[in-house]
Design a protein around this motif. Structure first.
Motif, mmCIF file in Angstrom:
data_model
loop_
_atom_site.group_PDB
_atom_site.id
_atom_site.type_symbol
_atom_site.label_atom_id
_atom_site.label_comp_id
_atom_site.label_asym_id
_atom_site.label_seq_id
_atom_site.Cartn_x
_atom_site.Cartn_y
_atom_site.Cartn_z
ATOM 1 N N UNK A 11 0.480 -1.374 -0.308
ATOM 2 C CA UNK A 11 -0.041 0.054 0.489
ATOM 3 C C UNK A 11 1.239 1.538 0.063
ATOM 4 N N UNK A 12 2.258 1.024 0.309
ATOM 5 C CA UNK A 12 3.002 2.615 0.507
ATOM 6 C C UNK A 12 2.872 2.887 -0.286
ATOM 7 N N UNK A 13 3.130 3.829 -1.087
ATOM 8 C CA UNK A 13 3.254 4.949 -2.184
ATOM 9 C C UNK A 13 2.205 4.717 -3.298
ATOM 10 N N UNK A 14 1.393 3.789 -2.689
ATOM 11 C CA UNK A 14 -0.498 4.009 -3.447
ATOM 12 C C UNK A 14 -1.492 4.797 -2.899
ATOM 13 N N UNK A 15 -1.369 4.470 -1.846
ATOM 14 C CA UNK A 15 -2.371 5.678 -0.583
ATOM 15 C C UNK A 15 -1.664 5.888 0.833
ATOM 16 N N UNK A 16 -2.605 6.991 1.891
ATOM 17 C CA UNK A 16 -1.728 7.020 3.182
ATOM 18 C C UNK A 16 -2.035 5.902 3.908
ATOM 19 N N UNK A 17 -1.035 5.404 4.532
ATOM 20 C CA UNK A 17 -1.066 4.503 5.634
ATOM 21 C C UNK A 17 -1.511 5.177 7.427
ATOM 22 N N UNK A 18 -2.039 4.404 7.368
ATOM 23 C CA UNK A 18 -2.928 4.793 8.846
ATOM 24 C C UNK A 18 -2.065 3.685 10.204
ATOM 25 N N UNK A 19 -1.647 4.777 10.996
ATOM 26 C CA UNK A 19 -0.697 4.364 12.210
ATOM 27 C C UNK A 19 -1.435 3.345 13.178
ATOM 28 N N UNK A 20 -3.005 2.453 12.815
ATOM 29 C CA UNK A 20 -3.029 1.661 13.508
ATOM 30 C C UNK A 20 -3.463 1.122 14.815
#
Length: 376
Positions: free
Chosen positions: A282-291
């Motif tokens: 997902x990195x670079x394609x959509x923002x990562x959420x620190x869940x």
């Protein structure tokens, strides 16, 4: 010795003792080495049976067999290194031909074949193949990564007396295979006329980045340790919880002797590893959420504090108070009774309490009439 045989094939065949020598026409060695190898194992087994299960003879037979195997491999390597190169046959036009006068489609010279063979052969020890190609920094990085990791893990295991750290030696085959394939790629580039660049592994990862982004290859490697790949991607909360879950589960299951629940350790590892791969994709394609894995810990700091307090008291009692009382009153067998009965009672009580908490806290969700109308 037949010098026109493939040296690398002989080396691979010689993993079965003597077969590589027989392939090269060294028939006496090809018969003698397997006879000594299997003979030493057979003698060890016979002595083991004759002495009613004395392990010394069995281990001695296996050790002698391994020593003979090493001598067999070393003898073949020396023979291959001393073998003269076969001159290449050329026709009137200067094109390479075989013994039947047919043109060869392969354009590699004997020197290139020997260089390729020596590089692959030396790469069985990580880094030596790169050093043979003149890639000093790259070769040293592989050497340090392989033997440094092995040394550190053995040292930590010896100091802490915890054999669980030896599990991380499973990373060594990954480094070894990567080093082997990297050496083959480097020799292919060199023989193709490309210029080899001597740079370390981390410089390679940095060069593979796009527009300053984090390396996905490094994320994959770090994900082998639960939580490390997530932290590299900036997911600090998620990575920290996965790391605490993995290491904490090993520690708690060990001190409480809950071998029944040891299956949770590989479950946590696989979950963390594949979750790290998903986050990397997902990195670079959509923002990562620190869940975080377990949400709402901030709202239950009191329970976390009580749990830590109980663990501390338990550790203090088992490591200090109970041994002192057992030494002072040996006739009561306090340590034995605690580990046999009281420890089992405490663990069972915690499991029952946790199960009741989950069962009583499971509220029934009332159906929403609006959603039911929409479904209809």
């Amino acid at each position: 010795m037949q010098h026109d045989r493939n040296g690398f094939l002989a080396f691979v065949l010689n993993t079965f003792p003597g077969l590589g020598h027989y392939y090269l026409g060294r028939k006496i060695r090809g018969i003698l080495y397997p006879f000594m190898f299997f003979g030493s194992i057979g003698v060890g087994v016979l002595l083991y049976s004759a002495t009613n299960g004395d392990e010394f003879f069995a281990l001695s037979g296996i050790g002698i067999a391994l020593f003979i195997w090493c001598i067999c491999m070393l003898d073949l390597i020396v023979a291959l290194l001393r073998a003269p190169s076969v001159p290449q046959r050329l026709n009137e036009l200067g094109h390479p031909i075989n013994e039947h006068g047919e043109l060869l489609t392969e354009t590699r010279t004997p020197s290139e074949h020997s260089e390729r063979f020596y590089t692959i052969l030396l790469s069985f020890i990580p880094g030596l193949g790169h050093l043979q190609l003149g890639l000093m920094q790259r070769g040293l990085s592989f050497l340090i990564a392989f033997f440094g990791l092995a040394t550190i893990m053995v040292f930590v295991t010896g100091v802490t007396n915890q054999s669980v750290f030896l599990l991380f030696l499973g990373v060594l085959p990954i480094i070894w295979v990567y080093c082997m394939f990297d050496a083959v790629q480097q020799i292919n580039r060199k023989q193709a006329g490309e210029l080899l660049v001597d740079r370390t592994l981390f410089e390679e990862f940095d060069a593979a980045r796009e527009d300053g982004k984090r390396s996905k290859i490094l994320v994959t490697l770090l994900s082998a340790f639960p939580g490390a790949g997530h932290m590299y991607l900036g997911l600090q909360k998620r990575g920290l919880q996965l790391m605490v879950l993995f290491l904490g589960s090993i520690y708690i299951l060990d001190i409480l002797r809950l071998s029944l629940f040891m299956f949770l350790v590989p479950v946590i590892w696989f979950y963390s590893f594949f979750d790290g791969l998903q986050q990397s994709s997902r990195y670079g394609k959509e923002p990562l959420v620190d869940r975080p894995i377990v949400e709402g810990i901030e709202n239950h700091r009191g329970l976390v504090g009580i749990a830590l307090l109980l663990i501390g008291l338990y550790y203090l009692g088992t490591q200090f108070i109970i041994p002192v009382l057992d030494t002072r009153f040996p006739e009561f067998l306090i340590d034995y009774r605690f580990r046999t009965y009281i420890q089992t009672f405490i663990v069972s009580l915690l499991l029952i309490g946790g199960g009741l908490k989950l069962a009583m806290g499971n509220k029934k969700i009332k159906p929403n009439p609006e959603k039911s109308r929409i479904r209809r």
